[in-house]
Enzyme design. Structure first.
Site, PDB file in Angstrom:
ATOM      1  N   CYS A   1      -8.352  39.576  31.232  1.00 18.72           N
ATOM      2  CA  CYS A   1      -8.109  40.770  30.429  1.00 18.72           C
ATOM      3  C   CYS A   1      -8.782  40.538  29.071  1.00 18.72           C
ATOM      4  O   CYS A   1      -9.662  39.690  28.952  1.00 18.72           O
ATOM      5  CB  CYS A   1      -6.621  41.098  30.316  1.00 18.72           C
ATOM      6  SG  CYS A   1      -5.634  39.947  29.349  1.00 18.72           S
TER       7      CYS A   1
ATOM      8  N   ARG B   1      -1.845  41.194  30.263  1.00 17.23           N
ATOM      9  CA  ARG B   1      -2.122  41.507  31.667  1.00 17.23           C
ATOM     10  C   ARG B   1      -2.539  40.309  32.493  1.00 17.23           C
ATOM     11  O   ARG B   1      -1.981  40.060  33.568  1.00 17.23           O
ATOM     12  CB  ARG B   1      -3.202  42.596  31.756  1.00 17.23           C
ATOM     13  CG  ARG B   1      -2.770  43.922  31.194  1.00 17.23           C
ATOM     14  CD  ARG B   1      -3.913  44.903  31.125  1.00 17.23           C
ATOM     15  NE  ARG B   1      -4.872  44.492  30.112  1.00 17.23           N
ATOM     16  CZ  ARG B   1      -6.038  45.087  29.893  1.00 17.23           C
ATOM     17  NH1 ARG B   1      -6.396  46.119  30.638  1.00 17.23           N
ATOM     18  NH2 ARG B   1      -6.831  44.669  28.941  1.00 17.23           N
TER      19      ARG B   1
ATOM     20  N   ASP C   1      -3.908  48.556  29.443  1.00 22.37           N
ATOM     21  CA  ASP C   1      -3.447  47.559  28.475  1.00 22.37           C
ATOM     22  C   ASP C   1      -2.132  48.054  27.861  1.00 22.37           C
ATOM     23  O   ASP C   1      -2.105  49.075  27.195  1.00 22.37           O
ATOM     24  CB  ASP C   1      -4.499  47.371  27.389  1.00 22.37           C
ATOM     25  CG  ASP C   1      -4.217  46.199  26.472  1.00 22.37           C
ATOM     26  OD1 ASP C   1      -3.066  45.694  26.486  1.00 22.37           O
ATOM     27  OD2 ASP C   1      -5.127  45.784  25.746  1.00 22.37           O
TER      28      ASP C   1
END
Length: 154
Positions: A8, A14, A123
């Site tokens: 990420c 994440r 996100d």
């Protein structure tokens, strides 16, 4: 045994969440090594976002208390069989850095799920705890699809 790197942006939400979920199922999925990194992670390692930790804890996923973020390194393209990005922005960053002979290893995480090809894992950083739960739902969906998707991967 296959190896998997999850990527990420900063490697604090994440991708470490995905790392924890994939690690919990690694043996069943045929994964010998699972790690995460950030395409733009700080050069100073950080701990995982508290909301990510809380979401993982609620679902009983173990997390190493010594876990720290890290940036994607050039050697990662050699060390890992599969490199999965959470979104298009990070996938493009990986493609710019990845040597041509390893480009085939790069995909989006949601490409593992047949009806989610090209979709991103949003996100959750600037949102509420609900966003982290939604991210975890998507990650669990991708984990359940791993075996099927892996047989079609090059």
């Amino acid at each position: 045994m296959q190896s998997l790197l999850l990527v990420c942006t900063a490697n604090i939400c994440r991708s470490p969440m995905a790392e924890a979920v994939f690690k919990a199922q690694a043996a069943a999925l045929g994964l010998g090594r699972v790690a995460s990194a950030g395409a733009r992670a700080s050069s100073r390692p950080q701990g995982m976002d508290a909301r990510a930790l809380a979401a993982l804890s609620r679902r009983k996923y173990p997390v190493d208390k010594k876990w720290r973020s890290r940036r994607v390194e050039v050697d990662d393209y050699l060390r890992f069989d599969h490199i999965l990005a959470m979104d298009q922005d990070n996938l493009q960053a990986l493609r710019r850095q990845c040597p041509p002979e390893h480009q085939h290893k790069l995909r989006l995480l949601m490409d593992l799920v047949p009806d989610r090809l090209g979709q991103e894992v949003p996100d959750p950083y600037f949102g509420s705890a609900v966003g982290f739960e939604n991210v975890l739902d998507l990650i669990e969906l991708a984990v359940r699809s791993w075996s099927t998707a892996r047989s079609g991967a090059r």
